[in-house]
Design an enzyme around this catalytic site. Structure first.
Site, mmCIF file in Angstrom:
data_model
loop_
_atom_site.group_PDB
_atom_site.id
_atom_site.type_symbol
_atom_site.label_atom_id
_atom_site.label_comp_id
_atom_site.label_asym_id
_atom_site.label_seq_id
_atom_site.Cartn_x
_atom_site.Cartn_y
_atom_site.Cartn_z
ATOM 1 C CG HIS A 111 -1.882 -1.117 1.458
ATOM 2 N ND1 HIS A 111 -0.963 -2.387 2.877
ATOM 3 C CD2 HIS A 111 -2.718 -1.407 0.381
ATOM 4 C CE1 HIS A 111 -2.108 -3.250 2.280
ATOM 5 N NE2 HIS A 111 -3.190 -2.496 1.359
ATOM 6 C CG HIS A 157 8.401 -29.363 -35.281
ATOM 7 N ND1 HIS A 157 8.720 -31.201 -34.127
ATOM 8 C CD2 HIS A 157 8.086 -29.102 -34.692
ATOM 9 C CE1 HIS A 157 8.424 -30.611 -33.044
ATOM 10 N NE2 HIS A 157 7.550 -29.292 -32.717
#
Lengths: 430, 430
Positions: free
Chosen positions: A328, A420
């Site tokens: 804070h 791939h």
């Protein structure tokens, strides 16, 4: 008496380094015990849960009941003192509105090659909220954890809370009613976190677990990170206040104490450009303390971890504020935006003289679950995003494949991944 | 031979449960060793790093050099074969564009009470990217981790990579050059992750650590979660393909093998509504395998974890697909959007017949770092958000304070936090 520093002191840099590096979080050494509890609950399910709950909470789940019914929550809500009920309703409405504005937008577009690219957000199916028993059972914490989950679209929101000796906090049940919690189980500690992560006979597993807890609960969440999603690891609360001499010292002193009263390891630090104001705030802290029911805790926190740092001007404070990366941060000045522009790391910022941090704990709307212990350098407060996930997607037509496919084939080849390359090359050869 | 299931089989539900619950991730039992390494690096810094690197990587940091210079990366880039350089440049440009579109918007608005509420995003100051040495040193992985960090606005991007025996992969250096990496250190393993988290004499600490690694690296990241931010815990790669009989079996077989070739624990699963097509894909897998340099790995993965599941129609597949919550999901049909609407959990989705998953590994733009092991139920792929954090803020004027302050006082009182109440009440009494 808290620490007093001045940036003009010869030893300031070293003393401030020590303040930044000071770890208020204890390595509680519970890691092995928590691992054993998790393994036990995973292996024996409800049986382990019942035994551990009897041992730690002096509560017999089989005899006294495993869960708390939703009608009990509705009754707790109906029985609330009207002013308190309105306060909880107002808090819930504002928290709901703020978090609704956080919902992310899906994307779906087509680029120059004809490739369609995008991302789609969806809620997790089930979330668990841990709610501590005893002194730290805060209805505001139920709202702050449960409402974002429901706003995100979570189907099944499960609360776990220990009920030592059978005691339940009616405010917590009322908050669960308002927030729309779907199930409540009378279990706590590391065993409750393990039950939520792996599921047991009675308790179905969840996908994300949030909520505060003691060192055992925090360690269980840490160990189960990856099995489920969790919110950030949390430490003791903290506040940094940057204030000039135009403030009322009594107000700033109250703001510092509002963190100090949470826990003896909480930390409150004031930066000011006026030594007289610094003295006045220190005196006001001493004047407030005897009036507080939380005096013992607040006094210990302030004496051990509190600090007042005087600076030549408030701009000089800002790099120091960023190093602290506080949970804070109050900027109690007439023109807070000028200072706010210099803030890089803070959990939540409270701008101007009329914005005490405690407003954010309850009714403002932003979440009060915030990163502590300098984690605002990399972490954010709890939000709807903690209960959602993003799926990216891609769709190529033949033109897009022809445009970018060859590069994929080249890279797959260079990386030594022939399947791939094959999966793209076969389509290029169509 | 991979697993074959049919939703009409008597034992299907049980067999599918086993497939979903199958944990391909080994508990490698490295937890204690990793904890010791982290403690050592934290205590002894560079000295520990040098000793551990000599031991694990047979590399003398002091004699052979701690870091790789940026000019060495530029030279590696310049020396690339032109086709490969263009492929990397295309990939980088597309990844950059996609991730730029992810940058979140700040919010700043005033509500009906006069309260100003908002949130502001900022980048972490420093991020570390882990890049494995040896076989799994992929330039695409450097791009996928480093570019989002730079797009997010990270000031200092640090790469760590082990260079066993001194070997470096020029493709990785070229990718670091393209991505804008600022520092490269020749360290790896848990010791490199510890160095990034805590800093050493030579290496300044970072705020977030991402990037793939072996079991030791993954465990180190897990243990340091909270000290720094990390990306999601990663397991073996996986693909689920939903395909009708209108596809070319050879293409779908290549797609399945493009995951299987990654690792013996990778997983490839096909759902189809046509038994003949299922047989044809199985045959095509066998036909492709001998042509692949990665045959041994791909064959072991397919035999151990691969599966073909026949369904009555593709809609029936979708709840099963959601239970698997796969890293990669291909919907190889004419109207993929109809099926995509039924997808709730998946890392990345590849739509239509012309979108092999491998395109997404390299050049499409979306990130290839995706949640594995059913974590798409709660986790997302890597994005700019992993390198940013959100600061909420609040500013009340007197009217807003009067409107919502009393509720905060009531709730603070009910929670037994008098200093919280005091900090608001004093301002209401102004």
């Amino acid at each position: 008496m808290s620490l007093r520093l001045d940036t003009g002191d010869a030893g300031f840099a070293k003393a401030f380094d020590a303040l930044v590096d000071d770890r208020r979080e204890s390595d509680a050494g519970v890691s092995r015990d928590v691992a054993a509890i998790i393994a036990d609950v995973r292996a024996r399910g409800d049986l382990a849960l019942a035994e551990l709950t009897a041992k730690f909470d002096r509560f017999d789940l089989d005899a006294q009941g495993w869960s708390i019914g939703l009608q009990e929550c509705a009754a707790a809500y109906a029985a609330l003192e009207p002013g308190l009920r309105e306060a909880l309703d107002l808090a819930a409405a504002r928290i709901r509105a703020f978090h609704a504005s956080q919902k992310p937008e899906d994307k779906d577009s087509i680029d120059a090659t004809g490739a369609r690219l995008g991302s789609r957000w969806s809620a997790v199916e089930a979330a668990g909220v841990y709610v501590p028993g005893g002194r730290a059972a805060y209805p505001s914490s139920v709202l702050m954890n449960a409402i974002p989950a429901k706003v995100a679209g979570v189907d099944r929101l499960v609360m776990v809370t220990p009920t030592p000796g059978g005691s339940v906090n009616p405010l917590v049940l009322a908050a669960a009613h308002i927030a729309g919690v779907d199930e409540i189980w009378r279990v706590g500690g590391a065993q409750a976190v393990a039950a939520l992560a792996y599921g047991t006979g009675r308790i179905q597993p969840v996908d994300v677990i949030t909520g505060p807890g003691n060192a055992w609960v925090a360690e269980a969440k840490r160990q189960l990170y990856g099995v489920v999603g969790i919110d950030m690891v949390a430490g003791p609360s903290e506040i940094v206040v940057v204030a000039d001499a135009q403030n009322d010292p009594a107000l700033i002193a109250a703001d510092l104490l509002s963190q100090a009263e949470h826990d003896p390891t909480s930390q409150s630090i004031l930066f000011t450009d006026d030594t007289g104001f610094a003295d006045a705030v220190a005196a006001a802290v001493e004047a407030h303390l005897p009036t507080l029911a939380t005096q013992a805790t607040a006094r210990e926190s302030w004496a051990t971890y509190g600090a007042i740092i005087t600076v030549r001007d408030l701009d000089e404070a800002m790099p120091l504020v960023n190093r602290l990366a506080a949970e804070h941060l109050e900027l109690a000045v007439d023109d807070p935006d000028a200072l706010f522009a210099k803030v890089r790391h803070a959990g939540s910022v409270f701008l101007g003289r009329m914005t005490p941090e405690a407003i954010g704990d309850y009714v403002a709307g932003p979440n009060h679950v915030l990163p502590t212990g300098r984690r605002a350098r990399f972490a954010s407060g709890l939000s709807v995003l903690d209960f959602m996930k993003r799926t990216s997607f891609l769709q190529l037509n033949e033109g897009a494949l022809d445009a970018i496919g060859p590069a994929a084939v080249a890279l797959a080849g260079a990386e030594g991944l022939p399947a791939h390359a094959l999966s793209v090359a076969l389509r290029l050869d169509r």
